[in-house]
Design a protein around this motif. Sequence first.
Motif, PDB file in Angstrom:
ATOM      1  N   ALA A  94       0.838  -1.205   0.000  1.00  0.00           N
ATOM      2  CA  ALA A  94       0.000   0.000   0.000  1.00  0.00           C
ATOM      3  C   ALA A  94       0.870   1.251   0.000  1.00  0.00           C
ATOM      4  O   ALA A  94       0.584   2.216  -0.720  1.00  0.00           O
ATOM      5  CB  ALA A  94      -0.932  -0.008   1.213  1.00  0.00           C
ATOM      6  N   ARG A  95       1.947   1.234   0.790  1.00  0.00           N
ATOM      7  CA  ARG A  95       2.862   2.385   0.796  1.00  0.00           C
ATOM      8  C   ARG A  95       3.548   2.557  -0.549  1.00  0.00           C
ATOM      9  O   ARG A  95       3.753   3.681  -1.011  1.00  0.00           O
ATOM     10  CB  ARG A  95       3.904   2.239   1.891  1.00  0.00           C
ATOM     11  CG  ARG A  95       3.408   2.808   3.205  1.00  0.00           C
ATOM     12  CD  ARG A  95       4.505   2.851   4.222  1.00  0.00           C
ATOM     13  NE  ARG A  95       4.538   1.524   4.805  1.00  0.00           N
ATOM     14  CZ  ARG A  95       5.560   1.006   5.452  1.00  0.00           C
ATOM     15  NH1 ARG A  95       6.646   1.679   5.619  1.00  0.00           N
ATOM     16  NH2 ARG A  95       5.505  -0.204   5.944  1.00  0.00           N
ATOM     17  N   LEU A  96       3.913   1.445  -1.182  1.00  0.00           N
ATOM     18  CA  LEU A  96       4.525   1.534  -2.515  1.00  0.00           C
ATOM     19  C   LEU A  96       3.572   2.165  -3.513  1.00  0.00           C
ATOM     20  O   LEU A  96       3.973   3.033  -4.303  1.00  0.00           O
ATOM     21  CB  LEU A  96       4.943   0.139  -3.005  1.00  0.00           C
ATOM     22  CG  LEU A  96       6.220  -0.426  -2.425  1.00  0.00           C
ATOM     23  CD1 LEU A  96       6.388  -1.888  -2.825  1.00  0.00           C
ATOM     24  CD2 LEU A  96       7.424   0.375  -2.862  1.00  0.00           C
ATOM     25  N   ALA A  97       2.316   1.749  -3.491  1.00  0.00           N
ATOM     26  CA  ALA A  97       1.322   2.331  -4.402  1.00  0.00           C
ATOM     27  C   ALA A  97       1.160   3.817  -4.126  1.00  0.00           C
ATOM     28  O   ALA A  97       1.087   4.632  -5.056  1.00  0.00           O
ATOM     29  CB  ALA A  97      -0.015   1.600  -4.257  1.00  0.00           C
ATOM     30  N   SER A  98       1.144   4.176  -2.858  1.00  0.00           N
ATOM     31  CA  SER A  98       1.026   5.583  -2.483  1.00  0.00           C
ATOM     32  C   SER A  98       2.246   6.377  -2.948  1.00  0.00           C
ATOM     33  O   SER A  98       2.118   7.494  -3.471  1.00  0.00           O
ATOM     34  CB  SER A  98       0.872   5.697  -0.968  1.00  0.00           C
ATOM     35  OG  SER A  98       0.841   7.031  -0.561  1.00  0.00           O
ATOM     36  N   MET A  99       3.416   5.805  -2.795  1.00  0.00           N
ATOM     37  CA  MET A  99       4.633   6.489  -3.229  1.00  0.00           C
ATOM     38  C   MET A  99       4.696   6.621  -4.746  1.00  0.00           C
ATOM     39  O   MET A  99       5.173   7.630  -5.264  1.00  0.00           O
ATOM     40  CB  MET A  99       5.865   5.747  -2.706  1.00  0.00           C
ATOM     41  CG  MET A  99       6.009   5.778  -1.185  1.00  0.00           C
ATOM     42  SD  MET A  99       6.077   7.446  -0.495  1.00  0.00           S
ATOM     43  CE  MET A  99       7.681   7.955  -1.031  1.00  0.00           C
ATOM     44  N   GLN A 100       4.195   5.619  -5.472  1.00  0.00           N
ATOM     45  CA  GLN A 100       4.169   5.714  -6.934  1.00  0.00           C
ATOM     46  C   GLN A 100       3.207   6.813  -7.376  1.00  0.00           C
ATOM     47  O   GLN A 100       3.498   7.557  -8.319  1.00  0.00           O
ATOM     48  CB  GLN A 100       3.793   4.365  -7.546  1.00  0.00           C
ATOM     49  CG  GLN A 100       4.912   3.351  -7.423  1.00  0.00           C
ATOM     50  CD  GLN A 100       4.506   1.942  -7.805  1.00  0.00           C
ATOM     51  OE1 GLN A 100       3.340   1.570  -7.756  1.00  0.00           O
ATOM     52  NE2 GLN A 100       5.497   1.130  -8.178  1.00  0.00           N
ATOM     53  N   ALA A 101       2.073   6.937  -6.696  1.00  0.00           N
ATOM     54  CA  ALA A 101       1.129   8.015  -7.012  1.00  0.00           C
ATOM     55  C   ALA A 101       1.769   9.370  -6.714  1.00  0.00           C
ATOM     56  O   ALA A 101       1.634  10.321  -7.502  1.00  0.00           O
ATOM     57  CB  ALA A 101      -0.168   7.834  -6.217  1.00  0.00           C
ATOM     58  N   LEU A 102       2.471   9.464  -5.602  1.00  0.00           N
ATOM     59  CA  LEU A 102       3.166  10.694  -5.255  1.00  0.00           C
ATOM     60  C   LEU A 102       4.225  11.034  -6.292  1.00  0.00           C
ATOM     61  O   LEU A 102       4.368  12.195  -6.704  1.00  0.00           O
ATOM     62  CB  LEU A 102       3.804  10.559  -3.870  1.00  0.00           C
ATOM     63  CG  LEU A 102       4.620  11.742  -3.374  1.00  0.00           C
ATOM     64  CD1 LEU A 102       3.783  13.005  -3.308  1.00  0.00           C
ATOM     65  CD2 LEU A 102       5.226  11.406  -2.015  1.00  0.00           C
ATOM     66  N   GLU A 103       4.952  10.032  -6.758  1.00  0.00           N
ATOM     67  CA  GLU A 103       5.964  10.257  -7.792  1.00  0.00           C
ATOM     68  C   GLU A 103       5.320  10.835  -9.048  1.00  0.00           C
ATOM     69  O   GLU A 103       5.831  11.800  -9.633  1.00  0.00           O
ATOM     70  CB  GLU A 103       6.674   8.950  -8.119  1.00  0.00           C
ATOM     71  CG  GLU A 103       7.712   9.115  -9.230  1.00  0.00           C
ATOM     72  CD  GLU A 103       8.318   7.801  -9.680  1.00  0.00           C
ATOM     73  OE1 GLU A 103       9.477   7.824 -10.117  1.00  0.00           O
ATOM     74  OE2 GLU A 103       7.623   6.770  -9.617  1.00  0.00           O
ATOM     75  N   LYS A 104       4.199  10.279  -9.470  1.00  0.00           N
ATOM     76  CA  LYS A 104       3.517  10.791 -10.665  1.00  0.00           C
ATOM     77  C   LYS A 104       3.081  12.242 -10.478  1.00  0.00           C
ATOM     78  O   LYS A 104       3.204  13.058 -11.388  1.00  0.00           O
ATOM     79  CB  LYS A 104       2.297   9.927 -10.991  1.00  0.00           C
ATOM     80  CG  LYS A 104       2.652   8.582 -11.567  1.00  0.00           C
ATOM     81  CD  LYS A 104       1.399   7.759 -11.849  1.00  0.00           C
ATOM     82  CE  LYS A 104       1.789   6.364 -12.328  1.00  0.00           C
ATOM     83  NZ  LYS A 104       0.609   5.519 -12.549  1.00  0.00           N
ATOM     84  N   GLN A 105       2.594  12.572  -9.280  1.00  0.00           N
ATOM     85  CA  GLN A 105       2.181  13.942  -9.002  1.00  0.00           C
ATOM     86  C   GLN A 105       3.371  14.893  -9.062  1.00  0.00           C
ATOM     87  O   GLN A 105       3.277  15.988  -9.643  1.00  0.00           O
ATOM     88  CB  GLN A 105       1.504  14.025  -7.631  1.00  0.00           C
ATOM     89  CG  GLN A 105       0.181  13.300  -7.574  1.00  0.00           C
ATOM     90  CD  GLN A 105      -0.342  13.160  -6.154  1.00  0.00           C
ATOM     91  OE1 GLN A 105       0.367  13.425  -5.181  1.00  0.00           O
ATOM     92  NE2 GLN A 105      -1.587  12.740  -6.039  1.00  0.00           N
ATOM     93  N   LEU A 106       4.486  14.484  -8.502  1.00  0.00           N
ATOM     94  CA  LEU A 106       5.673  15.337  -8.516  1.00  0.00           C
ATOM     95  C   LEU A 106       6.248  15.480  -9.923  1.00  0.00           C
ATOM     96  O   LEU A 106       6.716  16.560 -10.300  1.00  0.00           O
ATOM     97  CB  LEU A 106       6.725  14.798  -7.553  1.00  0.00           C
ATOM     98  CG  LEU A 106       6.368  14.967  -6.073  1.00  0.00           C
ATOM     99  CD1 LEU A 106       7.333  14.173  -5.202  1.00  0.00           C
ATOM    100  CD2 LEU A 106       6.355  16.432  -5.678  1.00  0.00           C
ATOM    101  N   VAL A 107       6.200  14.424 -10.717  1.00  0.00           N
ATOM    102  CA  VAL A 107       6.664  14.502 -12.106  1.00  0.00           C
ATOM    103  C   VAL A 107       5.791  15.488 -12.881  1.00  0.00           C
ATOM    104  O   VAL A 107       6.297  16.323 -13.636  1.00  0.00           O
ATOM    105  CB  VAL A 107       6.663  13.097 -12.767  1.00  0.00           C
ATOM    106  CG1 VAL A 107       6.802  13.196 -14.275  1.00  0.00           C
ATOM    107  CG2 VAL A 107       7.789  12.251 -12.192  1.00  0.00           C
ATOM    108  N   ALA A 108       4.478  15.414 -12.669  1.00  0.00           N
ATOM    109  CA  ALA A 108       3.563  16.342 -13.349  1.00  0.00           C
ATOM    110  C   ALA A 108       3.826  17.771 -12.914  1.00  0.00           C
ATOM    111  O   ALA A 108       3.825  18.697 -13.735  1.00  0.00           O
ATOM    112  CB  ALA A 108       2.110  15.947 -13.064  1.00  0.00           C
TER     113      ALA A 108
END
Length: 146
Positions: A94-108
């Motif tokens: 769950a933390r990995l999924a959350s971190m991947q979503a955060l990564e996408k937000q920061l890339v955007a």
Amino acid sequence: MRIGALSQATGVDIETIRFYEKSGLLPAPARSENGYRAYTQQHLERLSFIRHCRALDMSLADVALLLESLQTTDASRLAEVDALVAAQLAKVRARLASMQALEKQLVALRARCDADHAHHGCGILEELVAAAHGEACACHGQGSPA
């Protein structure tokens, strides 16, 4: 061995060792004639076990359950160990999924910067201000604040 040597051998801070003793995870050692704690090989092994569990991000309550489970062959208790590890794995995923979503937000958000700050404002700051006003932003979409 004294507490400093135990700390050095395990990589666990002295204050953490004392905390583990106070919380009952690590049994209190005998005291030498001069009052110093005298740790044994068993303390070193137990502390290494605790450190390894903590490195797997297990809570102290989970570590206590695992330590208790070392003393049993009861199938139901061992099934609790399996369940504990499965739950820990689910938390990590769950933390990995959350971190991947955060990564996408920061890339955007990072994509909003054109780096020509001499001629343009900061696109990142503009996006963050827009989000603060409840407007659409590159990292969260339409009116979706963090």
